[in-house]
Design a protein around this motif. Structure first.
Motif, PDB file in Angstrom:
ATOM      1  N   ARG A 271       0.743   5.385   0.331  1.00 10.65           N
ATOM      2  CA  ARG A 271      -0.160   6.448   0.788  1.00 10.65           C
ATOM      3  C   ARG A 271       0.427   7.812   0.457  1.00 10.65           C
ATOM      4  O   ARG A 271       1.569   8.090   0.821  1.00 10.65           O
ATOM      5  CB  ARG A 271      -0.375   6.349   2.302  1.00 10.65           C
ATOM      6  CG  ARG A 271      -1.025   5.048   2.715  1.00 10.65           C
ATOM      7  CD  ARG A 271      -1.272   4.978   4.219  1.00 10.65           C
ATOM      8  NE  ARG A 271      -1.673   3.622   4.569  1.00 10.65           N
ATOM      9  CZ  ARG A 271      -2.926   3.167   4.502  1.00 10.65           C
ATOM     10  NH1 ARG A 271      -3.908   3.962   4.133  1.00 10.65           N
ATOM     11  NH2 ARG A 271      -3.204   1.915   4.820  1.00 10.65           N
TER      12      ARG A 271
ATOM     13  N   ASP B  36     -11.413  -0.693  -6.974  1.00 14.53           N
ATOM     14  CA  ASP B  36     -11.357  -1.253  -5.612  1.00 14.53           C
ATOM     15  C   ASP B  36      -9.996  -0.974  -4.984  1.00 14.53           C
ATOM     16  O   ASP B  36      -9.823  -1.154  -3.783  1.00 14.53           O
ATOM     17  CB  ASP B  36     -11.535  -2.780  -5.639  1.00 14.53           C
ATOM     18  CG  ASP B  36     -12.906  -3.208  -6.129  1.00 14.53           C
ATOM     19  OD1 ASP B  36     -13.767  -2.335  -6.344  1.00 14.53           O
ATOM     20  OD2 ASP B  36     -13.110  -4.426  -6.303  1.00 14.53           O
ATOM     21  N   SER B  37      -9.007  -0.634  -5.820  1.00 15.88           N
ATOM     22  CA  SER B  37      -7.603  -0.652  -5.382  1.00 15.88           C
ATOM     23  C   SER B  37      -7.104   0.667  -4.825  1.00 15.88           C
ATOM     24  O   SER B  37      -5.975   0.732  -4.350  1.00 15.88           O
ATOM     25  CB  SER B  37      -6.698  -1.028  -6.559  1.00 15.88           C
ATOM     26  OG  SER B  37      -7.176  -2.149  -7.234  1.00 15.88           O
ATOM     27  N   TRP B  38      -7.870   1.743  -4.968  1.00 16.86           N
ATOM     28  CA  TRP B  38      -7.360   3.064  -4.570  1.00 16.86           C
ATOM     29  C   TRP B  38      -8.446   3.897  -3.910  1.00 16.86           C
ATOM     30  O   TRP B  38      -9.628   3.537  -3.914  1.00 16.86           O
ATOM     31  CB  TRP B  38      -6.828   3.814  -5.787  1.00 16.86           C
ATOM     32  CG  TRP B  38      -7.762   3.908  -6.981  1.00 16.86           C
ATOM     33  CD1 TRP B  38      -9.129   4.023  -6.958  1.00 16.86           C
ATOM     34  CD2 TRP B  38      -7.388   3.887  -8.355  1.00 16.86           C
ATOM     35  NE1 TRP B  38      -9.624   4.087  -8.239  1.00 16.86           N
ATOM     36  CE2 TRP B  38      -8.573   4.009  -9.115  1.00 16.86           C
ATOM     37  CE3 TRP B  38      -6.178   3.810  -9.035  1.00 16.86           C
ATOM     38  CZ2 TRP B  38      -8.573   4.025 -10.514  1.00 16.86           C
ATOM     39  CZ3 TRP B  38      -6.185   3.835 -10.425  1.00 16.86           C
ATOM     40  CH2 TRP B  38      -7.368   3.936 -11.144  1.00 16.86           C
ATOM     41  N   ARG B  39      -8.007   4.997  -3.327  1.00 18.59           N
ATOM     42  CA  ARG B  39      -8.962   6.043  -2.933  1.00 18.59           C
ATOM     43  C   ARG B  39      -8.689   7.238  -3.832  1.00 18.59           C
ATOM     44  O   ARG B  39      -7.518   7.627  -3.985  1.00 18.59           O
ATOM     45  CB  ARG B  39      -8.794   6.441  -1.459  1.00 18.59           C
ATOM     46  CG  ARG B  39      -9.241   5.373  -0.487  1.00 18.59           C
ATOM     47  CD  ARG B  39      -9.340   5.877   0.954  1.00 18.59           C
ATOM     48  NE  ARG B  39      -9.873   4.832   1.819  1.00 18.59           N
ATOM     49  CZ  ARG B  39      -9.115   3.947   2.464  1.00 18.59           C
ATOM     50  NH1 ARG B  39      -7.795   3.990   2.346  1.00 18.59           N
ATOM     51  NH2 ARG B  39      -9.662   3.024   3.227  1.00 18.59           N
TER      52      ARG B  39
ATOM     53  N   PHE C 278       1.081  -5.528   3.862  1.00 17.27           N
ATOM     54  CA  PHE C 278       0.087  -6.324   4.587  1.00 17.27           C
ATOM     55  C   PHE C 278       0.135  -7.746   4.041  1.00 17.27           C
ATOM     56  O   PHE C 278       0.073  -7.937   2.814  1.00 17.27           O
ATOM     57  CB  PHE C 278      -1.320  -5.728   4.426  1.00 17.27           C
ATOM     58  CG  PHE C 278      -1.436  -4.334   5.002  1.00 17.27           C
ATOM     59  CD1 PHE C 278      -1.785  -4.145   6.327  1.00 17.27           C
ATOM     60  CD2 PHE C 278      -1.157  -3.221   4.219  1.00 17.27           C
ATOM     61  CE1 PHE C 278      -1.859  -2.865   6.873  1.00 17.27           C
ATOM     62  CE2 PHE C 278      -1.231  -1.929   4.749  1.00 17.27           C
ATOM     63  CZ  PHE C 278      -1.587  -1.755   6.088  1.00 17.27           C
TER      64      PHE C 278
ATOM     65  N   ALA D 206      -5.400   8.375   5.252  1.00 19.99           N
ATOM     66  CA  ALA D 206      -6.821   8.007   5.183  1.00 19.99           C
ATOM     67  C   ALA D 206      -6.940   6.552   5.629  1.00 19.99           C
ATOM     68  O   ALA D 206      -5.934   5.888   5.895  1.00 19.99           O
ATOM     69  CB  ALA D 206      -7.352   8.186   3.766  1.00 19.99           C
TER      70      ALA D 206
ATOM     71  N   ASP E 241      -4.537   6.939  -1.839  1.00 15.25           N
ATOM     72  CA  ASP E 241      -3.711   5.761  -1.567  1.00 15.25           C
ATOM     73  C   ASP E 241      -4.017   4.688  -2.601  1.00 15.25           C
ATOM     74  O   ASP E 241      -4.960   4.815  -3.394  1.00 15.25           O
ATOM     75  CB  ASP E 241      -3.890   5.255  -0.121  1.00 15.25           C
ATOM     76  CG  ASP E 241      -5.352   5.140   0.288  1.00 15.25           C
ATOM     77  OD1 ASP E 241      -6.184   4.832  -0.582  1.00 15.25           O
ATOM     78  OD2 ASP E 241      -5.662   5.360   1.477  1.00 15.25           O
TER      79      ASP E 241
ATOM     80  N   VAL F  76       0.857  -1.194   0.000  1.00 20.41           N
ATOM     81  CA  VAL F  76       0.000   0.000   0.000  1.00 20.41           C
ATOM     82  C   VAL F  76       0.893   1.244   0.000  1.00 20.41           C
ATOM     83  O   VAL F  76       1.820   1.337   0.796  1.00 20.41           O
ATOM     84  CB  VAL F  76      -0.946   0.007   1.227  1.00 20.41           C
ATOM     85  CG1 VAL F  76      -1.668   1.350   1.359  1.00 20.41           C
ATOM     86  CG2 VAL F  76      -1.957  -1.131   1.123  1.00 20.41           C
TER      87      VAL F  76
ATOM     88  N   LYS G 274      -3.380   0.212  -3.513  1.00 14.62           N
ATOM     89  CA  LYS G 274      -2.867  -1.120  -3.154  1.00 14.62           C
ATOM     90  C   LYS G 274      -2.432  -1.838  -4.427  1.00 14.62           C
ATOM     91  O   LYS G 274      -3.181  -1.874  -5.401  1.00 14.62           O
ATOM     92  CB  LYS G 274      -3.972  -1.912  -2.449  1.00 14.62           C
ATOM     93  CG  LYS G 274      -3.563  -3.237  -1.898  1.00 14.62           C
ATOM     94  CD  LYS G 274      -3.685  -4.414  -2.837  1.00 14.62           C
ATOM     95  CE  LYS G 274      -5.028  -4.704  -3.394  1.00 14.62           C
ATOM     96  NZ  LYS G 274      -5.051  -5.890  -4.285  1.00 14.62           N
TER      97      LYS G 274
END
Ligand code: 5GP
Length: 424
Positions: free
Chosen positions: A98, A206-209, A126, A102, A180, A96, A182
């Motif tokens: 960032r 699904d992988s980011w904000r 993770f 968040a 962020d 991840v 992933k």
């Protein structure tokens, strides 16, 4: 796409062996959406197609930038949720990155305010284990548990930062903040033996904000779904509309701006210098047009060429080679509002002085004076990168390779002696 046997299954995708190519897989994105390590699950018809569209468009940009990825083809058609990828052994780590604070970072660090900017960007690991809710791992733990070597961990972290940088640039062009991200990596067999680390898995909504205008309230990503305990049909329709918007927006990621470099050379004898500039610009995927013109002998012709280049659809950045004096650079600089980079040929005269160093050159006759052809090309590419994420990505990757060349050279210099170490 023809598919062979199923070889694996994730929460939102199924993997199949390619029927003819042993080292390729077909990834089929599913219509499911999950949160809380699979505890909440819904189906959104068409989500698989939107996930494949988003992933393939993101990977197209990363491949064009020169990043090593598993993506080969597919998914870019409006009606396909299938992608062809290189087979690799996945490393079970979510990496991840960032840019601002968040999500789970805020839960783990309650003293930090949402939106705090990280400089440098933060990389976290993770371990993928739904039953244990994907525990956070340190780089040392990953190596200790033999999940990856320390060299692989460094590569994953470097690549993850580069990926974030390139995708943040592509989103910034649309005034959207990448908060962020992933990513996951795999090990693939290299031609000629050994393995290499590739970006693998999907990168979709699904992988980011992502926050338009940097405003969390305007978020477009999966967090909208995570925030609703029991989504109604209209909630799921709203989520789908955001996924559609994102798939449409990422179509612009690898689109080229049409920008180019106009090279105005003072003399035909500058050709070897200009060849080096062009070769370097090719590595940044920047097209060029070149003209020979003289400020002294053909001023009307020179002005006409500048006006023609200025009036083209794509943005132009000029490089002037100014073989014998600084007159051509000054002439072009005064004739256009576009950037002009003067790259005089070493050994030529510039304002009466012999050119021996760009540092010794008087400025004021171009937006920039850059002597070495490679650096002139880099300066032009950086300007065009402002509205072209492929060029930006190539610049980022070139600078990364330049840095690693230095650190590799240092490592070799200080490597322990080969053999038994005894003096001969
Ligand atoms: P956080 O650790 O804050 O929950 O998530 C950090 C980033 O990684 C967010 O952009 C989030 O969307 C992404 N992320 C975290 N876990 C997963 C996961 O299991 N799957 C996917 N696709 N993305 C994840």
């Amino acid at each position: 796409m023809n598919k062979g046997a199923e070889v694996g299954r994730g929460k939102t995708k199924v993997l199949y062996q390619h029927p003819e190519q042993a080292d390729s897989l077909v990834v089929v994105s599913q219509d499911s959406i999950t949160a809380g390590d699979g505890a909440k699950r819904n189906v959104i018809t068409g989500k698989g197609r939107l996930a494949a569209l988003t992933t393939s468009r993101v990977y197209r940009l990363l491949n064009d930038a020169g990043l090593p990825t598993h993506y080969i083809s597919g998914g870019e058609d409006e009606d396909s949720n299938e992608m062809l990828v290189r087979r690799c052994t996945m490393i079970p780590i979510e990496v991840v990155v960032r840019g601002v604070a968040a999500g789970s970072y805020l839960k783990r660090n309650p003293g930090v305010k949402s939106g705090t900017v990280f400089a440098p960007r933060l990389v976290e690991y993770f371990f993928k284990d739904d039953a244990r809710h994907d525990p956070q791992y340190t780089a040392e733990q990953i190596v200790e548990e033999k999940i990856a070597t320390s060299e692989e961990v460094v590569l994953m972290s470097d690549y993850a930062r580069l990926i974030f940088d390139i995708l943040a640039h592509a989103w910034r062009r649309q005034n959207v903040l990448l908060v962020d991200l992933k990513v996951e990596f795999g090990r693939a067999n290299k031609e000629g033996g050994g393995t290499e680390i590739l970006l693998a898995d999907v990168i979709d909504n699904d992988s980011w904000r992502i926050w338009p205008a940097g405003d969390q309230a305007l978020m477009l990503d999966k967090q909208i779904y995570r925030n609703i305990a029991t989504p109604s049909t209209s909630d799921l329709d709203n989520v789908k509309a955001k996924y559609e918007e994102v798939a449409e927006r990422v179509a612009a990621f690898a689109k080229r701006s049409g920008g180019f470099v106009g090279i105005i050379m003072g003399s035909r004898s500058d050709t070897p210098h200009v060849d080096r500039i062009e070769e370097e610009l090719r590595s940044f995927a920047v097209p060029t047009r070149r003209h020979i013109a003289s400020a002294h002998k053909t001023p009307v012709f020179a002005l006409k060429k500048i006006q023609q280049l200025d009036n083209m659809l794509g943005r132009v950045v000029y490089i002037t080679t100014a073989g014998r004096s600084n007159a051509l650079s000054a002439f072009v600089d005064a004739a256009t509002a576009n950037p002009v980079i003067a790259s005089p040929v070493l050994g030529s005269t510039w304002g009466g002085m012999e050119v021996v160093s760009s540092l010794a050159l008087p400025g004021g006759v171009a937006s920039m004076v850059v002597l070495e052809p490679e650096n002139a090309a880099l300066a032009a590419a950086k300007i065009l990168a402002v509205d072209d994420s492929v060029v930006y990505g190539r610049v980022v990757m070139t600078q990364y390779r330049n840095r690693t060349n230095i650190t590799e050279a240092d490592k070799r210099l200080n490597a322990p002696p080969q053999g038994n170490g005894k003096a001969q």
